[in-house]
Write an enzyme that holds these catalytic residues in place. Structure first.
Site, PDB file in Angstrom:
ATOM      1  N   MET A 185       0.606  -1.086   0.358  1.00 43.71           N
ATOM      2  CA  MET A 185       0.159  -0.315  -0.127  1.00 43.71           C
ATOM      3  C   MET A 185       0.562   1.339   0.268  1.00 43.71           C
ATOM      4  SD  MET A 185      -3.330  -0.263  -0.050  1.00 43.71           S
ATOM      5  CE  MET A 185      -4.068   0.377   1.091  1.00 43.71           C
ATOM      6  N   ASN A 245      11.838   3.247   5.233  1.00 41.97           N
ATOM      7  CA  ASN A 245      11.800   2.625   5.431  1.00 41.97           C
ATOM      8  C   ASN A 245      12.999   1.913   7.013  1.00 41.97           C
ATOM      9  OD1 ASN A 245       8.923   0.363   5.043  1.00 41.97           O
ATOM     10  ND2 ASN A 245      11.066  -0.899   5.499  1.00 41.97           N
ATOM     11  N   VAL A 272       2.578   2.244   8.279  1.00 42.22           N
ATOM     12  CA  VAL A 272       2.844   1.296   8.748  1.00 42.22           C
ATOM     13  C   VAL A 272       2.007   0.385   9.724  1.00 42.22           C
ATOM     14  CG1 VAL A 272       4.888   2.519   9.699  1.00 42.22           C
ATOM     15  CG2 VAL A 272       3.185   2.621  11.027  1.00 42.22           C
ATOM     16  N   LYS A 273       2.346  -1.062  10.247  1.00 43.98           N
ATOM     17  CA  LYS A 273       1.439  -1.710  11.068  1.00 43.98           C
ATOM     18  C   LYS A 273       0.410  -0.778  12.123  1.00 43.98           C
ATOM     19  CE  LYS A 273       0.505  -6.030  12.902  1.00 43.98           C
ATOM     20  NZ  LYS A 273       1.120  -7.364  13.885  1.00 43.98           N
ATOM     21  N   SER A 298      -9.506   3.651   1.300  1.00 46.11           N
ATOM     22  CA  SER A 298      -9.658   2.178   1.551  1.00 46.11           C
ATOM     23  C   SER A 298      -8.993   1.793  -0.810  1.00 46.11           C
ATOM     24  CB  SER A 298     -11.378   2.276   1.652  1.00 46.11           C
ATOM     25  OG  SER A 298     -11.784   0.758   0.616  1.00 46.11           O
ATOM     26  N   LYS A 301     -14.446   4.741   8.619  1.00 50.52           N
ATOM     27  CA  LYS A 301     -13.187   3.848   7.620  1.00 50.52           C
ATOM     28  C   LYS A 301     -14.544   2.466   8.063  1.00 50.52           C
ATOM     29  CE  LYS A 301     -10.001   1.836   4.576  1.00 50.52           C
ATOM     30  NZ  LYS A 301     -10.628   0.378   5.350  1.00 50.52           N
ATOM     31  N   HIS A 316     -17.567   1.682   6.942  1.00 45.96           N
ATOM     32  CA  HIS A 316     -17.083   1.186   6.078  1.00 45.96           C
ATOM     33  C   HIS A 316     -16.121  -0.456   5.514  1.00 45.96           C
ATOM     34  CE1 HIS A 316     -14.226   0.112   2.155  1.00 45.96           C
ATOM     35  NE2 HIS A 316     -14.879   0.673   1.692  1.00 45.96           N
ATOM     36  N   ASN A 317     -15.941  -0.955   6.271  1.00 45.72           N
ATOM     37  CA  ASN A 317     -15.450  -1.843   6.464  1.00 45.72           C
ATOM     38  C   ASN A 317     -16.169  -2.998   7.019  1.00 45.72           C
ATOM     39  OD1 ASN A 317     -12.521  -0.749   5.390  1.00 45.72           O
ATOM     40  ND2 ASN A 317     -11.776  -2.219   6.883  1.00 45.72           N
ATOM     41  N   GLU A 336     -18.517  -3.290   4.296  1.00 43.78           N
ATOM     42  CA  GLU A 336     -17.548  -4.536   2.769  1.00 43.78           C
ATOM     43  C   GLU A 336     -17.909  -5.965   3.671  1.00 43.78           C
ATOM     44  OE1 GLU A 336     -13.511  -5.491   3.109  1.00 43.78           O
ATOM     45  OE2 GLU A 336     -13.414  -3.484   2.625  1.00 43.78           O
ATOM     46  N   LYS A 346      -9.012  -9.022  10.296  1.00 40.67           N
ATOM     47  CA  LYS A 346      -8.448  -8.269  10.233  1.00 40.67           C
ATOM     48  C   LYS A 346      -8.913  -7.224  11.831  1.00 40.67           C
ATOM     49  CE  LYS A 346      -5.102  -7.118   6.955  1.00 40.67           C
ATOM     50  NZ  LYS A 346      -4.420  -6.408   6.005  1.00 40.67           N
ATOM     51  N   ARG A 372     -38.655  -8.253  33.635  1.00 34.85           N
ATOM     52  CA  ARG A 372     -37.970  -7.819  34.000  1.00 34.85           C
ATOM     53  C   ARG A 372     -37.878  -7.233  34.920  1.00 34.85           C
ATOM     54  NH1 ARG A 372     -35.422  -3.006  31.806  1.00 34.85           N
ATOM     55  NH2 ARG A 372     -33.047  -3.434  33.131  1.00 34.85           N
ATOM     56  N   HIS A 386     -37.154  -3.466  37.969  1.00 34.31           N
ATOM     57  CA  HIS A 386     -36.659  -2.951  36.807  1.00 34.31           C
ATOM     58  C   HIS A 386     -37.525  -2.093  35.990  1.00 34.31           C
ATOM     59  CE1 HIS A 386     -32.641  -5.256  37.097  1.00 34.31           C
ATOM     60  NE2 HIS A 386     -33.324  -6.386  36.680  1.00 34.31           N
TER      61      HIS A 386
END
Length: 486
Positions: free
Chosen positions: A16, A35, A77-78, A131, A186, A189-190, A193, A263, A449, A455
């Site tokens: 990426m 890097n 980076v991760k 994305s 995002k 969004h995922n 997805e 992920k 309840r 309650h």
């Protein structure tokens, strides 16, 4: 490198990162790269970056000194501790007004925390969702930036140059909001997805196991579906996957083990929905479907013990059922977006974000994994009514749901009757029926309840906000307990 300093620098030359650098350079920006493994810098500069307006730094000091002020440092980076570690390395080298950008799949509370921390040091911070995968990074991703508002004018020309564009040239990138807003959007969004992918997979299983269709027949069906209301990137790649053969002429999809990975962004979305009290049922089921798929050995063992319908092949009108399946997929997809937008609305209220919901649909209209023609209609809905509570209530979508629901109900019924799991198609229908129901059985739930835990409950013949308790057993007394309102 020439004497001119770079417009932006990027740290992290994985796929990426490399593609974003090449994208920025192709739009006329000079880019510095660094890097942690220096060999990757040299390999990139002498390979894909050869003879381009890219400077490869061999140390962070050299990298920072190569940047034009205010410096813009893009971290690819991760996600997690690596981001915090790099921030600590960068802070002593940067000056007030410089910008640190995190383009990874970071959990939004981390971005909120880092924004506050970096701002406390006099610098600016952006957490941006990116994305579109490696192709999107190279040719034009969808980008969802949030964080320090003062940083947006500094990066806007770069971000909007490299992102995808819709038909009228509008960029699929705009400012989302303060703190963690960009990464929250995002994340949603995922989550959507996850839902879209699972819905397509359920249609695939119904086609394969119920209709008895071949991969070629399914390829043709998805190719046809990609020309209408379902025109989208995920339908498009499903079409292509079903036609793919290996060097031996074998259909690749049939040889892929049925255990799904993830992920974590779908899980984050579901957890956030629980925190906000939003019924994000479809995306939750999509996450759980992946979890169930991962229990491969257990499922194989269970298949030898647990029984279900005999799995008789379909005997009816295949074309008519495929039309019903098309309607079911469309309707359930609408529910997925409706739930995702409801979550964003709740989060905006919770965190004080001023989200532009139509603008978010535009950002997702191109470049990203969930891009589809469908999103244009969501943008139109919010353009007409920025205060729209649920996209199901927009006239276009409510009419579409009316048209689709008989076919949708038939698909879910047939899936149940034939023992084919359809968790997202069916949970979406249950949500739709629950949302349109003016009276749910929660009156009995509240009675239960109140019976076992005192309650309390509200009454239909009294104003909202007044709570009552019944001494159900005759010896419970008048003491009542508190309640949690999601």
């Amino acid at each position: 490198m020439n004497c001119k300093k770079s417009d932006i620098g990027l740290v992290g030359l994985a796929v990426m990162g490399e593609n974003l650098v090449l994208n920025m350079e192709s739009k006329g920006f000079q880019v510095s790269v660094y890097n942690r493994t220096i060999e990757k810098v040299d390999k990139f500069i002498n390979g894909r970056g050869k003879d381009k307006n890219i400077f490869g730094a061999h140390s962070l000091e050299e990298f920072i000194s190569s940047l034009e002020r205010p410096r813009k440092v893009f971290l690819m980076v991760k996600a997690g501790q690596a981001v915090d570690d790099f921030i600590e390395k960068l802070l002593p080298m940067l000056e007030p007004g410089d910008v640190i950008i995190d383009g990874g799949n970071t959990h939004f509370p981390d971005t909120a925390r880092r924004t506050a921390y970096v701002e406390s040091k006099g610098l600016l911070y952006i957490g941006t969702g990116v994305s579109g995968g490696e192709e999107g990074a190279l040719r034009g991703p969808s980008m969802m930036p949030g964080g320090s508002p003062a940083a947006w004018p500094l990066v806007k020309p770069i971000f909007q140059s490299i992102c995808a564009k819709v038909e009228d040239g509008s960029p699929c990138c705009d400012w989302v909001g303060e703190m963690g807003a960009g990464h929250f959007v995002k994340m949603v969004h995922n989550g959507i997805e996850y839902g879209d992918i699972q819905l397509i997979c359920e249609c695939y299983q119904l086609m394969k196991d119920y209709l008895g269709m071949t991969n070629e027949e399914m390829h043709q069906t998805f190719a046809e579906w990609n020309k209408g209301d379902l025109d989208s990137y995920l339908i498009e790649i499903t079409r292509d996957i079903l036609a793919k053969k290996d060097e031996n002429g074998q259909e690749v999809v049939d040889y892929i083990l049925d255990t799904a990975g993830q992920k974590g962004t779908g899980k984050w979305t579901a957890i956030s929905a629980l925190d906000q009290g939003i019924p994000l049922t479809l995306i939750g089921e999509a996450v759980f479907a992946r979890c169930l798929s991962a229990q491969k050995d257990e499922r194989v063992a269970a298949s030898k013990v647990l029984t279900g319908p005999k799995g008789e092949k379909f005997q009816g009108d295949r074309a008519a059922f495929l039309e019903d399946l098309h309607k079911a997929l469309f309707a359930a997809k609408v529910v997925s977006y409706a739930q995702g937008y409801a979550l964003m609305r709740a989060a905006a209220k919770e965190y004080g974000w001023n989200l532009n919901y139509g603008g978010i649909a535009l950002m997702w209209r191109g470049g990203c994994i969930i891009r589809s023609i469908f999103l244009g209609k969501i943008k139109e809905a919010f353009d007409k009514n920025p205060e729209l509570n649920n996209i199901l209530l927009d006239p276009y979508f409510s009419n579409k749901m009316t048209e689709a629901q008989q076919g949708w109900r038939n698909v879910v019924a047939q899936a149940v009757m034939h023992g084919i799991p359809a968790p997202t198609l069916s949970s979406a229908l249950a949500y739709y029926d629950g949302y349109r129901c003016d009276r749910l059985p929660a009156n009995l739930l509240q009675a239960q309840r109140d019976y076992f835990g005192a309650h309390t409950y509200e009454r239909t013949d009294k104003p909202r906000g007044e709570f009552f308790h019944t001494n159900w057993t005759g010896h419970g007394g008048d003491t009542v307990a508190g309640t949690y309102i999601a």
